[in-house]
Scaffold this motif. Structure first.
Motif, mmCIF file in Angstrom:
data_model
loop_
_atom_site.group_PDB
_atom_site.id
_atom_site.type_symbol
_atom_site.label_atom_id
_atom_site.label_comp_id
_atom_site.label_asym_id
_atom_site.label_seq_id
_atom_site.Cartn_x
_atom_site.Cartn_y
_atom_site.Cartn_z
ATOM 1 N N LEU A 53 -0.483 -6.514 24.503
ATOM 2 C CA LEU A 53 -0.847 -5.164 24.947
ATOM 3 C C LEU A 53 -1.959 -4.577 24.087
ATOM 4 O O LEU A 53 -2.924 -3.989 24.593
ATOM 5 C CB LEU A 53 0.385 -4.262 24.923
ATOM 6 C CG LEU A 53 1.489 -4.600 25.947
ATOM 7 C CD1 LEU A 53 2.713 -3.722 25.708
ATOM 8 C CD2 LEU A 53 0.980 -4.436 27.367
ATOM 9 N N GLN A 54 -1.857 -4.747 22.798
ATOM 10 C CA GLN A 54 -2.861 -4.138 21.914
ATOM 11 C C GLN A 54 -4.174 -4.930 21.912
ATOM 12 O O GLN A 54 -5.250 -4.353 21.734
ATOM 13 C CB GLN A 54 -2.276 -4.034 20.512
ATOM 14 C CG GLN A 54 -1.105 -3.050 20.442
ATOM 15 C CD GLN A 54 -0.321 -3.160 19.146
ATOM 16 O OE1 GLN A 54 -0.862 -3.544 18.114
ATOM 17 N NE2 GLN A 54 0.969 -2.811 19.190
ATOM 18 N N THR A 55 -4.091 -6.247 22.133
ATOM 19 C CA THR A 55 -5.325 -7.031 22.262
ATOM 20 C C THR A 55 -6.056 -6.652 23.548
ATOM 21 O O THR A 55 -7.289 -6.527 23.556
ATOM 22 C CB THR A 55 -5.004 -8.526 22.252
ATOM 23 O OG1 THR A 55 -4.309 -8.861 21.040
ATOM 24 C CG2 THR A 55 -6.272 -9.356 22.354
ATOM 25 N N ALA A 56 -5.305 -6.455 24.604
ATOM 26 C CA ALA A 56 -5.931 -6.047 25.858
ATOM 27 C C ALA A 56 -6.550 -4.654 25.743
ATOM 28 O O ALA A 56 -7.634 -4.395 26.293
ATOM 29 C CB ALA A 56 -4.892 -6.065 26.980
ATOM 30 N N ASP A 99 0.877 -5.653 34.911
ATOM 31 C CA ASP A 99 1.693 -4.504 35.299
ATOM 32 C C ASP A 99 2.241 -3.784 34.067
ATOM 33 O O ASP A 99 2.261 -2.550 34.014
ATOM 34 C CB ASP A 99 2.849 -4.964 36.189
ATOM 35 C CG ASP A 99 2.361 -5.518 37.518
ATOM 36 O OD1 ASP A 99 1.217 -5.212 37.906
ATOM 37 O OD2 ASP A 99 3.122 -6.268 38.159
ATOM 38 N N LEU A 100 2.676 -4.563 33.087
ATOM 39 C CA LEU A 100 3.200 -3.968 31.863
ATOM 40 C C LEU A 100 2.118 -3.202 31.119
ATOM 41 O O LEU A 100 2.359 -2.093 30.604
ATOM 42 C CB LEU A 100 3.777 -5.070 30.974
ATOM 43 C CG LEU A 100 4.484 -4.629 29.689
ATOM 44 C CD1 LEU A 100 5.728 -3.813 30.019
ATOM 45 C CD2 LEU A 100 4.848 -5.844 28.839
ATOM 46 N N PHE A 101 0.912 -3.761 31.088
ATOM 47 C CA PHE A 101 -0.190 -3.072 30.412
ATOM 48 C C PHE A 101 -0.562 -1.777 31.143
ATOM 49 O O PHE A 101 -0.871 -0.760 30.510
ATOM 50 C CB PHE A 101 -1.400 -4.006 30.337
ATOM 51 C CG PHE A 101 -2.620 -3.395 29.710
ATOM 52 C CD1 PHE A 101 -2.668 -3.157 28.344
ATOM 53 C CD2 PHE A 101 -3.714 -3.052 30.478
ATOM 54 C CE1 PHE A 101 -3.790 -2.587 27.755
ATOM 55 C CE2 PHE A 101 -4.848 -2.489 29.910
ATOM 56 C CZ PHE A 101 -4.881 -2.250 28.539
ATOM 57 N N THR A 102 -0.517 -1.796 32.466
ATOM 58 C CA THR A 102 -0.845 -0.598 33.238
ATOM 59 C C THR A 102 0.167 0.509 32.995
ATOM 60 O O THR A 102 -0.203 1.681 32.790
ATOM 61 C CB THR A 102 -0.903 -0.941 34.733
ATOM 62 O OG1 THR A 102 -1.871 -1.974 34.948
ATOM 63 C CG2 THR A 102 -1.269 0.275 35.558
ATOM 64 N N ILE A 103 1.449 0.175 32.990
ATOM 65 C CA ILE A 103 2.488 1.198 32.806
ATOM 66 C C ILE A 103 2.439 1.779 31.403
ATOM 67 O O ILE A 103 2.497 3.005 31.209
ATOM 68 C CB ILE A 103 3.874 0.600 33.111
ATOM 69 C CG1 ILE A 103 3.938 0.130 34.578
ATOM 70 C CG2 ILE A 103 4.974 1.621 32.851
ATOM 71 C CD1 ILE A 103 5.207 -0.622 34.918
ATOM 72 N N THR A 104 2.322 0.919 30.402
ATOM 73 C CA THR A 104 2.309 1.431 29.024
ATOM 74 C C THR A 104 1.024 2.202 28.723
ATOM 75 O O THR A 104 1.036 3.150 27.920
ATOM 76 C CB THR A 104 2.454 0.261 28.035
ATOM 77 O OG1 THR A 104 1.443 -0.727 28.310
ATOM 78 C CG2 THR A 104 3.827 -0.381 28.162
ATOM 79 N N SER A 105 -0.079 1.843 29.379
ATOM 80 C CA SER A 105 -1.321 2.586 29.164
ATOM 81 C C SER A 105 -1.242 3.983 29.760
ATOM 82 O O SER A 105 -1.890 4.913 29.265
ATOM 83 C CB SER A 105 -2.501 1.825 29.770
ATOM 84 O OG SER A 105 -2.693 0.593 29.101
ATOM 85 N N PRO A 157 -0.943 1.262 23.659
ATOM 86 C CA PRO A 157 0.173 0.826 24.500
ATOM 87 C C PRO A 157 1.092 -0.125 23.738
ATOM 88 O O PRO A 157 0.625 -1.010 23.012
ATOM 89 C CB PRO A 157 -0.527 0.118 25.668
ATOM 90 C CG PRO A 157 -1.834 -0.334 25.104
ATOM 91 C CD PRO A 157 -2.240 0.703 24.098
ATOM 92 N N ARG A 158 2.377 0.056 23.915
ATOM 93 C CA ARG A 158 3.360 -0.776 23.233
ATOM 94 C C ARG A 158 4.638 -0.819 24.062
ATOM 95 O O ARG A 158 4.869 0.020 24.932
ATOM 96 C CB ARG A 158 3.641 -0.245 21.817
ATOM 97 C CG ARG A 158 4.038 1.202 21.784
ATOM 98 C CD ARG A 158 3.868 1.798 20.388
ATOM 99 N NE ARG A 158 4.295 3.195 20.338
ATOM 100 C CZ ARG A 158 3.539 4.214 20.703
ATOM 101 N NH1 ARG A 158 2.305 4.000 21.172
ATOM 102 N NH2 ARG A 158 3.992 5.448 20.611
ATOM 103 N N LEU A 159 5.453 -1.791 23.757
ATOM 104 C CA LEU A 159 6.609 -2.074 24.600
ATOM 105 C C LEU A 159 7.672 -0.985 24.530
ATOM 106 O O LEU A 159 8.271 -0.641 25.547
ATOM 107 C CB LEU A 159 7.210 -3.427 24.192
ATOM 108 C CG LEU A 159 8.235 -4.034 25.158
ATOM 109 C CD1 LEU A 159 7.590 -4.375 26.488
ATOM 110 C CD2 LEU A 159 8.853 -5.291 24.540
ATOM 111 N N LYS A 160 7.895 -0.417 23.365
ATOM 112 C CA LYS A 160 8.994 0.536 23.215
ATOM 113 C C LYS A 160 8.752 1.850 23.950
ATOM 114 O O LYS A 160 9.665 2.686 24.036
ATOM 115 C CB LYS A 160 9.255 0.803 21.742
ATOM 116 C CG LYS A 160 8.135 1.523 21.020
ATOM 117 C CD LYS A 160 8.520 1.752 19.567
ATOM 118 C CE LYS A 160 7.439 2.529 18.814
ATOM 119 N NZ LYS A 160 7.816 2.745 17.396
ATOM 120 N N LEU A 161 7.554 2.033 24.491
ATOM 121 C CA LEU A 161 7.311 3.234 25.280
ATOM 122 C C LEU A 161 8.145 3.259 26.559
ATOM 123 O O LEU A 161 8.379 4.320 27.143
ATOM 124 C CB LEU A 161 5.833 3.344 25.653
ATOM 125 C CG LEU A 161 4.846 3.582 24.512
ATOM 126 C CD1 LEU A 161 3.418 3.481 25.026
ATOM 127 C CD2 LEU A 161 5.094 4.944 23.874
#
Length: 349
Positions: free
Chosen positions: A26-29, A151-157, A164-168
């Motif tokens: 997520l953070q690299t993207a 999809d995960l990157f879009t939601i966390t962003s 963006p990070r997973l715990k959000l």
């Protein structure tokens, strides 16, 4: 910046991804967003690397996205088309992968209609002791990890654009609606969303929501929530905690036999038109009876034909009659010559 060092060679499934690996991705993207705003949208991250896009089934967005991403990272790309490849001559998929390996491919992006093909190619590359990485771009109804990561990157962003990070997604209520059993993206989304601690709901017809998915979600996530209505979304239908959503399921089934009784009703009329079928057959011999009647007159017109032929012989009879006067006319001819002879005789005298 990334929070962990990336050590994974293949991306085949999200089932065994850790939270640290999700955050690294997520953070690299997020750090690559700045590249897209440049005039020259390219960085030398993969310079000198060869990426082979091996799509064994049609694709537009996924294949173009992988090719564009590889070029933005300065990699060389090889695009595979099964219709014009040696697969049409009997070459196997593993032989095709080995061919690209011999050409110097460093990464292979695999999509196939059969589940497990990327895993088989990754196993073969590991057996050959190569450093080739395999990326699963969708295999049958198994998984689609790259789409789920997007999809995960879009939601966390949406929750935190800069970081963006997973715990959000912890304690967030997220529903996946539609055909779950045939969606490989839904399967990968379930792995990533449940790893984040989100409250995942599956919505769809009972025949399109796999039971093992609902049991997995209830086991890994549902137990952490005390809301009583969650069982109606992803619990075991046989459990006592979810009796309410189950009665509506048999309700739409009783109307199914109702439209069936009218089905035999249109069948009696089908027999009625069959009864007239022998009726037109009975008149069928009737028109056949006149047929011999019509045949009987056939010799009648032949008789006039003979009558007409008889006059043909009649005009032949006058022919000799006309010839007879011809002889009569010839008879006076010598008569005219005879006076000539007599006249000549007179002159001689």
């Amino acid at each position: 910046m990334a929070t962990a060092t990336w050590t994974r060679r293949h991306v085949l499934s999200l089932e065994d991804f850790t939270s640290a690996e999700y955050d690294t991705l997520l953070q690299t993207a997020a750090s690559c967003r700045e590249i897209l705003s440049r005039r020259t949208k390219k960085v030398p991250a993969l310079q000198g690397q060869v990426v082979a896009n091996m799509f064994f089934e049609p694709s537009t967005r996924t294949r173009s996205s992988f090719e564009l991403a590889a070029k933005r990272l300065s990699a060389d790309t090889l695009n595979f088309a099964p219709g014009t490849s040696s697969l049409t001559k009997g070459e196997t998929i593993l032989d095709t992968a080995k061919t690209y390996l011999a050409m110097g491919a460093d990464m292979m992006v695999i999509r196939h209609r059969e589940a497990g093909v990327p895993h088989a190619i990754a196993t073969e590359m590991d057996r050959l002791d190569t450093n080739v990485g395999i990326l699963n771009a969708g295999d049958g109804q198994h998984e689609h990890p790259s789409q789920a990561l997007l999809d995960l990157f879009t939601i966390t962003s949406l929750l935190d654009f800069e970081y963006p990070r997973l715990k959000l997604l912890a304690d967030k209520k997220i529903a996946i609606v539609g055909d779950i059993i045939h969606s490989r993206v839904a399967r990968s989304n379930i792995w990533s969303l449940t790893a984040s601690g989100a409250e995942v709901h599956l919505a769809g017809p009972p025949t399109l929501v796999p039971q093992e998915f609902t049991e997995y979600i209830h086991k890994n996530v549902g137990a952490k929530h005390s809301r009583p209505d969650l069982s109606g979304f992803y619990s075991n239908p046989n459990a006592n905690a979810s009796p309410n959503p189950q009665p509506p399921i048999p309700n739409p089934q009783p109307p199914i036999p109702n439209p069936q009784p009218p089905i035999p009703n249109p069948q009696p009329p089908i027999a009625n038109p069959q009864s007239p079928i022998p009726n037109p057959q009975s008149p069928t011999p009737n028109p056949q009876s006149p047929i011999p009647n019509r045949q009987s007159p056939i010799p009648n017109p032949q008789s006039p034909i003979a009558n007409r032929q008889s006059p043909i012989a009649n005009p032949q009879s006058p022919i000799p009659n006309r010839q007879s006067p011809t002889a009569n006319r010839q008879s006076p001819t010598p008569n005219r010559q005879s006076p000539v002879t007599s006249h000549q005789l007179t002159n001689d005298k």
